[in-house]
Scaffold this motif. Structure first.
Motif: not given
Length: 193
Positions: A45-57, A67-73, A94-96
């Motif tokens: 919860p309220s995590g910070h996440f990294l996606d390497i290789g978005t592609g199309t999403g 992810a919850n509403e206070t997370s950041r991606i 807004e998290r992304i």
């Protein structure tokens, strides 16, 4: 139990699949990998996440669903054409933050907060700049890599690259790992020091 039958896809997944097909994007994340990714993200919860290789999403859709509403991606990719689908899909979330950049450079020079989870679905962060990537992971954070079982689109030299990566990761003392002969072939790591 058939695990494929238990998977509920996230919001926007069908529209991203349709857009991917129009663009002839043929490297989508597997449903099982996505389901695991969503579960891991939900554990922070309220995590910070990294996606390497978005592609199309597609993988981003799974991360956002967990992810919850206070997370950041943050999601990075070098291909602006494919990434445009994700930009349009998640424009109101807004998290992304979606970044179009060379992954190796971004991972090398990023100096922000460490991540609770890193999903490396591209060459950068997995086969390239591995040490820099793992330095960005918090203690207790997850590092997930996929596509470790042979895939039809692998180049000829790729099996040796995978073997070298697995040996390198197994020798590290700062992570514990589980190998999953499941989905496209996964390894899940937790940083311990």
């Amino acid at each position: 139990m058939l695990d494929d039958e238990q998977i509920t896809v996230p919001q926007f997944y069908p529209q991203i699949i349709a857009a991917s097909e129009k663009l002839q994007f043929n490297m989508p994340s597997d449903l099982k990998t996505g389901s695991l990714l969503r579960t891991l993200v939900a554990s922070k919860p309220s995590g910070h996440f990294l996606d390497i290789g978005t592609g199309t999403g597609l993988s981003l859709a799974w991360i956002a669903a967990g992810a919850n509403e206070t997370s950041r991606i943050i999601s990075i990719d070098i291909n602006a054409t494919f990434q445009q689908v994700a930009l349009e899909t998640f424009a109101d979330d807004e998290r992304i933050s979606i970044v179009c950049a060379d992954g190796n450079e971004w991972l090398t020079f990023y100096d922000g907060e460490q991540f609770d989870l890193i999903f490396a679905d591209a060459m950068p962060g997995k086969f390239e700049v591995l040490d820099q990537t793992l330095e960005l992971l918090k203690v207790g954070g997850f590092y997930l890599i996929d596509d470790l079982l042979p895939q039809p689109n692998w180049p000829e030299e790729h099996p040796q690259r995978v073997e070298k990566l697995l040996e390198t990761l197994k020798q590290r003392g700062d992570i514990v790992q589980t190998t999953l002969n499941w989905s496209t072939g996964l390894m899940l790591f937790t940083k311990v020091s």
